[in-house]
Design a protein around this motif. Structure first.
Motif, PDB file in Angstrom:
ATOM      1  N   UNK A   1       2.217   6.383 -10.772  1.00 28.45           N
ATOM      2  CA  UNK A   1       1.664   5.047 -10.708  1.00 28.45           C
ATOM      3  C   UNK A   1       2.244   4.298  -9.497  1.00 28.45           C
ATOM      4  N   UNK A   2       3.543   4.480  -9.303  1.00 21.45           N
ATOM      5  CA  UNK A   2       4.189   3.806  -8.171  1.00 21.45           C
ATOM      6  C   UNK A   2       3.581   4.273  -6.853  1.00 21.45           C
ATOM      7  N   UNK A   3       3.420   5.588  -6.710  1.00 20.29           N
ATOM      8  CA  UNK A   3       2.864   6.152  -5.472  1.00 20.29           C
ATOM      9  C   UNK A   3       1.458   5.595  -5.251  1.00 20.29           C
ATOM     10  N   UNK A   4       0.696   5.529  -6.321  1.00 22.68           N
ATOM     11  CA  UNK A   4      -0.676   5.030  -6.227  1.00 22.68           C
ATOM     12  C   UNK A   4      -0.691   3.568  -5.788  1.00 22.68           C
ATOM     13  N   UNK A   5       0.151   2.769  -6.396  1.00 23.77           N
ATOM     14  CA  UNK A   5       0.168   1.345  -6.058  1.00 23.77           C
ATOM     15  C   UNK A   5       0.629   1.121  -4.626  1.00 23.77           C
ATOM     16  N   UNK A   6       1.532   1.956  -4.173  1.00 24.12           N
ATOM     17  CA  UNK A   6       2.021   1.801  -2.819  1.00 24.12           C
ATOM     18  C   UNK A   6       0.913   2.185  -1.836  1.00 24.12           C
ATOM     19  N   UNK A   7       0.124   3.188  -2.229  1.00 25.96           N
ATOM     20  CA  UNK A   7      -1.006   3.614  -1.393  1.00 25.96           C
ATOM     21  C   UNK A   7      -2.013   2.464  -1.266  1.00 25.96           C
ATOM     22  N   UNK A   8      -2.292   1.842  -2.383  1.00 25.07           N
ATOM     23  CA  UNK A   8      -3.297   0.778  -2.389  1.00 25.07           C
ATOM     24  C   UNK A   8      -2.773  -0.534  -1.808  1.00 25.07           C
ATOM     25  N   UNK A   9      -1.573  -0.895  -2.211  1.00 20.79           N
ATOM     26  CA  UNK A   9      -1.107  -2.255  -1.899  1.00 20.79           C
ATOM     27  C   UNK A   9       0.036  -2.334  -0.908  1.00 20.79           C
ATOM     28  N   UNK A  10       0.397  -1.222  -0.278  1.00 20.91           N
ATOM     29  CA  UNK A  10       1.503  -1.245   0.664  1.00 20.91           C
ATOM     30  C   UNK A  10       2.835  -1.211  -0.064  1.00 20.91           C
ATOM     31  N   UNK A  11       3.924  -1.369   0.673  1.00 20.72           N
ATOM     32  CA  UNK A  11       5.254  -1.226   0.074  1.00 20.72           C
ATOM     33  C   UNK A  11       5.411  -2.082  -1.188  1.00 20.72           C
ATOM     34  N   UNK A  12       5.870  -1.478  -2.231  1.00 22.06           N
ATOM     35  CA  UNK A  12       6.038  -2.166  -3.495  1.00 22.06           C
ATOM     36  C   UNK A  12       7.489  -2.567  -3.664  1.00 22.06           C
ATOM     37  N   UNK A  13       7.669  -3.712  -4.295  1.00 19.01           N
ATOM     38  CA  UNK A  13       9.022  -4.142  -4.604  1.00 19.01           C
ATOM     39  C   UNK A  13       9.596  -3.190  -5.645  1.00 19.01           C
ATOM     40  N   UNK A  14      10.733  -2.644  -5.331  1.00 14.80           N
ATOM     41  CA  UNK A  14      11.356  -1.739  -6.302  1.00 14.80           C
ATOM     42  C   UNK A  14      12.826  -2.089  -6.441  1.00 14.80           C
ATOM     43  N   UNK A  15      13.249  -2.373  -7.666  1.00 13.79           N
ATOM     44  CA  UNK A  15      14.622  -2.854  -7.847  1.00 13.79           C
ATOM     45  C   UNK A  15      15.518  -1.850  -8.572  1.00 13.79           C
TER      46      UNK A  15
END
Length: 1164
Positions: free
Chosen positions: A719-733
């Motif tokens: 899911x993370x990889x997918x969201x990063x593909x769609x929305x660019x760098x994702x906030x990850x803490x």
RNA sequence: GCCUGGGUGGCGGAAUGGCAGACGCGAUGGUCUCAAACACCAUUGAUCGCAAGGUCAUGAGGGUUCGACUCCCUCCCCAGGCACCA
């Protein structure tokens, strides 16, 4: 027998219990184990007892009586937490003396509590507002002071404008006064504080192992708020260094040497002597202080006279067993008042030698010393920039030799590291000597900002710093006007200073801030210059008041960076750990690491992507796989696409980030740590080849729209990889693997934390949210603070002029005051007779501290007083407390999860460290009581008119019925509404019980009916189990069930011997009625000391059981069967049952399940 | 936003993998009474049915199981706590 008349019965027994002191408890009761039950002592308000009080008290009384019947010697008492604001406010309202009002309230509470018949030892009653008690509260405060745990400090405090007093942080609820609801203000005031923070770690650690409600332990943990992290220093790129520094010495030689040294460093700085800036006399060095303290004093004194930064230095040494001595003192002592100038160097040396030998002799010729050099800087803002850089230098063995009294000393100074008198030192030696000072000067010229972070591993991603608006550096910038956007920064800092923390929090949704233009910090890991901002989302009161912002891996920093367009740099590749039942990493199984790919594949014409639905496991994923040896990620991905989907022409477009995942690989039975490269492909066309049967069995290809895909993917990594593909760098803490982090790239974040700190020379650091406890109250009705402020002592340099009242003069009695209203100053300050006093130390005119103590101080030790409540000579007798403490059971409202409990634990630990007690936790077992709401379900309040008055209820239904209903309302820890009709149910129960008792006592049956006896014994069992478990509602229900069964056969009641057991198990709940019946049965004893009956297991376990018969889990019949029936017989019985055969309708059972003594389930 | 608890008849609640709704309140009907109150008896989750009996029900949806209020996943709602703590 007469009808049940609770009023007369209850009055009679309440009186007897009190008059005969039935519940007086001896400290020593041979053969009876101690059991200490603590009752939350009430705050006796003018409103009288609230129904919530007797709820908790009834529970404890039931428990206490139950424990007595189990042979325990129960310490169970009552007292009054009588000091405090509400009484004072009430007294003001009615225009009377709080002493009087409090006494009346207390009397009223006592009367009300006594009507419930709680089994307290009234000889141990205490009252925090009595001088006999508060003498010891004062004594305790002085002990804390003597240990340095009570101190005065100026601090921002919470001020309640209505109550005109300071509140502890814990007493502020949502920015408003806990008592009166008025919005608090922040004020800077000098206050007494208790250093509870010294105990933070122990207060946290000792929570483990307590039998307390989980939620309460959690809340205490949160309150203490420990976080482990690191302090890192960011050097500043400061374009306008200070050019002049004053060196706080009048020693020209020393000055010249220092000047030379500084010049040699090439730093753009000019050193000046005090005389150069027109200051002649600033030396405040006194006898006896440590070198460090003296150096600081000197620097501060000088700083007060100039706007230039001040550099102070001093040297000193420590001799084992002696006070810390500064060189001036040593020399003065050695010379014995002779003027040094009249002596030759040799003579001075000889005297020093002599003096030194004397010290050595005193310690058996083994005087050991440690040399220190101390320095500090004081900036124009009077803040200590670089303080107390004490460099202890433990003397080498060779150097120790110089302390041999037979050897002559070679210099006037006691040996320095070089062992030479300064004049004899080579320049090189001197350089080395003064190196720490030169270092510090450098640091002063290139100032740095210290930040606290829990994520040092993300340092490479720190793209800016943020300071709290109140950070000293910000005010330094403003004062010196050294930044480009001075007006903007000043305005922001100014605005922030007028906001309370409360206001800042309310505005929390939207982040604000200003850049400090013209200054930049250097990221110690990357060497890169980064901007510095000030923003009020950083608190000045936590950590260092400054943070490194890592917008890619911290939510707040992310928000801020987004709003102000600051750079975001990803330095952590996420690592997801499967926590599902099957997928969680298994202990004891090897962890196999593997490189892998994850492919996102787009449709040749539509906005759809490939998702894989797994067939054997519940996974929905992207295309994944492991590239074979020698394959690039891209090659591996192409191969996986072909194998898993059959598509022939994927076109590689780009490589996305990496994600990592650890989980238990079910097919391979190993723990897998997979490192995925995420790759993006588009299919060129629909050309597709048949995929193997084997692959077909594993998963199915699904074409999904982006929205569908987001919902479809199950593992977090996908899911993370997918969201990063769609929305660019994702906030990850979360945790992960470092990337773009220099040498640490590829390291896991846990390991990297330590490494990073090491690499940049930071220090590991633990922070707590807990703050010191402010205990000063500017009000009248409390314990006077037993301290005297003496100007004479202060002027004479005897500390800060604060002198504790000698023990012999305690208590400091709270004087009656004509006008005790708050008028912006503590009421006691307005009484000259009270306030003016002779200093206990020097006898000069002095003043008493005009404040009173927070009432939480009174209640933080009251449980230690009950074991020895009337001791006039000591706070308590150690043996008595050792015998009774710790408290075995404490019932308290859930609202007291932090304040009182934390303070009590702190005081307990303090007294433990003082050697007064030998335990470290006061309350072994803690239970919470739920609130009683009004009949409307809302919290009871006068304004809502839903208050239930205990006097009325007891008057109408009696204490026993009230007690019973309070316990029957619902689970004890839950909040439940008061049902005015509900109490009638238990009243009926008591009346029926009375009637049944009448029959039993009059008929005197020779033997009990077995059914009746079984009903009784079931109740004995259930009640005996439920009381210790605090399940009073079900215990009472069990008693009702018992009575229902007994009444079915009322014509043949229980025999007296059995009925006696019934009376015993009723007794803790309805003690008056039980005692009355007991007495009417001809007993002259008190039930409390009758042994609790034991149930007969044979009777409780029925010989017949009800066997439920089911077909496909639907109940068809229930039959009686022998308790000892075998599985075979039970199954046969079921299959032979008519209703079962009918339900089966001729179908053959697939399976027959037998649950012992419960049911038979036939599956067809 | 995060962390705790919770969500079961008209109401308070019981049951922690095995007959859902114990116990109590309320309600309905009855006995007693001139009448009322008290007391006592009976009924009382919804629904279909004359009945026998069936069906549906523990916030919603899904799963595990012979069997789920109870265990697992997702979501909703309520109460309490924490709330820019780096």
């Amino acid at each position: 027998m007469t009808p049940y008349d609770p009023k007369s019965i209850e009055e009679k027994w309440n009186k007897k219990w009190l008059d005969e002191k039935v519940f007086k408890v001896a400290n020593d009761a041979p053969g009876r184990e101690k059991y200490y039950q603590l009752e939350t002592f009430p705050y006796p308000s003018a409103a009288g007892l609230h129904m919530g009080h007797p709820k908790g008290y009834t529970a404890e009384d039931i428990h206490a009586r139950f424990m007595r019947m189990h042979g325990k010697n129960v310490l169970y008492t009552m007292g009054w937490d009588a000091f405090g604001l509400p009484t004072e406010n009430y007294a003001i309202k009615v225009g009377r003396d709080p002493h009087e009002v409090a006494r009346e309230n207390t009397d009223n509470f006592r009367r009300q509590v006594q009507m419930f018949g709680f089994s307290y030892d009234w000889d141990r009653e205490i009252d925090t507002a009595s001088p006999e008690y508060y003498k010891w509260t004062q004594w305790l405060f002085i002990q804390l002071y003597r240990r340095g745990l009570a101190y005065r400090a100026s601090a921002k405090v919470n001020w309640c404008p209505k109550d005109q007093t300071v509140l502890a942080n814990e007493q502020v609820v949502n920015g408003a006064c806990e008592r009166c609801g008025t919005e608090i203000e922040e004020r800077e005031m000098e206050q007494w504080f208790l250093r509870i923070t010294d105990y933070a770690e122990r207060l946290l650690g000792d929570l483990k192992g307590l039998d307390w409600p989980e939620a309460t332990i959690k809340r205490q943990e949160d309150w203490i708020g420990k976080s482990e992290g690191a302090e890192l220093r960011f050097a500043l790129n400061w374009p306008t260094p200070w050019m002049d520094i004053v060196f706080a010495t009048n020693n020209r030689g020393k000055f010249e040497r220092m000047k030379k040294l500084i010049a040699a460093t090439g730093l753009p700085v000019t050193l000046k002597m005090p005389a150069d800036i027109g200051v002649k006399d600033f030396d405040v060095v006194e006898d006896g202080g440590t070198a460090s303290a003296n150096a600081q004093k000197k620097a501060r004194a000088l700083a007060a006279l100039t706007d230039l930064p001040v550099l102070a230095d001093d040297t000193g040494f420590f001799i084992a067993g002696e006070e810390n001595l500064d060189p001036v003192t040593v020399k003065r002592n050695a010379l014995g008042g002779v003027d040094e100038k009249t002596l030759t160097v040799e003579e001075v040396a000889a005297r020093m030698q002599e003096y030194y030998q004397a010290i050595a002799a005193k310690h058996g010729g083994k005087a050991d010393a440690e040399w220190r050099q101390t320095l500090c800087f004081v900036t124009p803002e009077k803040a200590v920039v670089c303080e107390d850089a004490v460099r202890p230098v433990t003397l080498t063995a060779e150097r120790r030799g110089e302390f041999d009294p037979t050897l002559p000393l070679r210099g006037l100074y006691i040996p320095k590291p070089t062992g030479k008198y300064p004049a004899e030192e080579t320049e090189e030696e001197e350089m080395r000597e003064l190196a720490p000072i030169v270092d510090a000067v450098k640091r002063l010229l290139t100032p740095s900002i210290k930040v606290f972070t829990t994520r040092p591993d993300t340092l490479f991603g720190a793209t800016y710093l943020v300071l709290a608006p109140e950070h000293p550096f910000v005010s330094a910038c403003i004062t010196r006007g050294a930044i480009d956007n001075l007006d903007e920064v000043t305005a922001y800092a100014e605005a922030a200073s007028h906001k309370t923390e409360r206001m800042r929090q309310e505005e929390a949704k939207e982040k604000t801030g200003v850049e400090l233009k013209g200054v930049r910090a250097v990221n110690p890991a990357t060497g890169e210059e980064i901007p510095i901002w000030i923003a009020d989302y950083v608190l000045g009161s936590y950590g260092t008041g400054a943070i490194m912002a890592v917008p890619a891996h911290d939510e707040r920093d992310g928000d801020f960076a987004k709003k102000f367009g600051l750079p975001v740099r990803t330095v952590i590749e996420p690592l997801f750990t499967d926590t599902s039942a099957e997928g969680a990493v298994k202990e004891g199984v090897p962890m196999v690491e593997r490189n892998a790919i994850m492919a996102i594949v787009k449709h040749w014409s539509e906005e759809k992507y490939i998702g894989l639905q797994w067939k054997k496991v519940d996974w929905q994923t992207l295309i994944t796989g492991g590239p074979e040896n020698g394959q690039t990620a891209e090659e591996g991905a192409v191969q996986e696409i072909l194998e898993e989907t059959g598509y022939l022409h994927p076109k590689f477009l780009k490589k996305l980030g990496r994600v990592h995942s650890q989980f238990f690989h079910i097919p391979k039975q190993v723990n897998r740590l997979a490192h995925f490269d995420v790759l993006y492909f588009e299919l060129q066309d629909d050309a597709r080849r048949e995929i193997s049967e084997e692959e077909q069995g594993i998963h199915e290809v699904k074409w999904l729209t982006p929205d569908e895909m987001d919902r479809f993917l199950s593992p977090e990594a996908h899911r993370f990889a997918w969201r990063e593909f769609l929305g660019g760098p994702q906030l990850y803490t979360g945790p992960g693997v470092l990337t773009a982090s220099g040498d640490l790239t590829g390291m896991d974040s846990g390991t990297a934390k330590r490494k990073m700190v090491e690499m940049v020379g930071g220090t590991m650091k633990t922070q707590y949210k807990l703050r010191d406890w402010s205990v000063s109250r500017q009000r009248y009705w409390g314990v006077p603070i037993p301290m005297v402020h003496c100007d004479a002592c202060k002027a004479a340099g005897r500390g800060d002029g604060i002198v504790p009242v000698p023990d012999a003069d305690l208590p400091v009695v709270l004087p009656p005051l004509e006008n005790y209203r708050p008028q912006g100053m503590p009421p006691l300050a307005s009484s000259p007779e009270y306030i003016n006093v002779k200093c206990p130390q020097c006898g000069a005119d002095a003043k008493r501290d005009p404040e009173t103590l927070d009432t939480f101080v009174d209640s933080s030790w009251y449980f230690l007083r009950y074991p020895d409540p009337h001791n006039a000579a000591a706070i308590f007798d150690k043996d008595k407390v050792a015998h009774w403490m710790p408290v075995d059971l404490y019932v308290i409202g859930a609202e007291h999860t932090v304040l009182h409990l934390l303070y009590s634990r702190f005081i307990t630990k303090f007294l433990h460290d003082e050697g007064s007690i030998d335990f470290t936790e006061p309350f072994t077992t803690l239970r919470h009581q739920g609130l009683i709401m009004g009949a409307d379900g809302a919290k009871m309040s006068k304004s809502k008119g839903n208050v239930v008055n205990p006097d009325e209820i007891v008057g109408q239904y009696g204490a026993d019925a009230t007690r019973l209903y309070l316990m029957f309302m619902g689970p004890f820890p839950d909040s439940t509404p008061w049902d005015p009709k509900g109490i009638q149910g238990v009243e009926r129960f008591l009346k029926r019980l009375w009637r049944y008792a009448e029959g039993a006592i009059e008929k005197k049956m020779p033997a009990s009916d077995p059914g009746a006896k079984r009903a009784l014994h079931r109740a004995i069992k259930k009640v005996g189990e439920d009381i210790p478990a605090f399940k009073f509602n079900t215990a009472i229900s069990a008693l009702m069930i018992m009575l229902n069964e007994l009444e079915a056969n009322a014509a043949a009641p229980l025999a007296l011997a059995d009925f006696a057991d019934l009376v015993k198990i009723i007794h803790p709940f309805a003690p008056h009625m039980a005692q009355e019946l007991w007495s009417r049965m001809g007993n002259g004893t008190y039930l409390d000391f009758a042994p609790w009956p034991e149930y007969d297991p044979a009777l409780v376990a029925a010989e017949k059981i009800r066997l439920v018969l089911q077909v496909n889990s639907r109940t068809k019949d229930a039959v009686e069967a022998d308790a000892g029936i075998t599985a075979e017989d039970a199954k046969a019985l079921a299959l032979a049952n008519m209703k079962i055969t009918a339900a089966l309708g001729g179908a053959a059972p697939k399976r027959v399940v037998y649950v012992e003594k419960k049911l038979v389930n036939i599956v067809i």
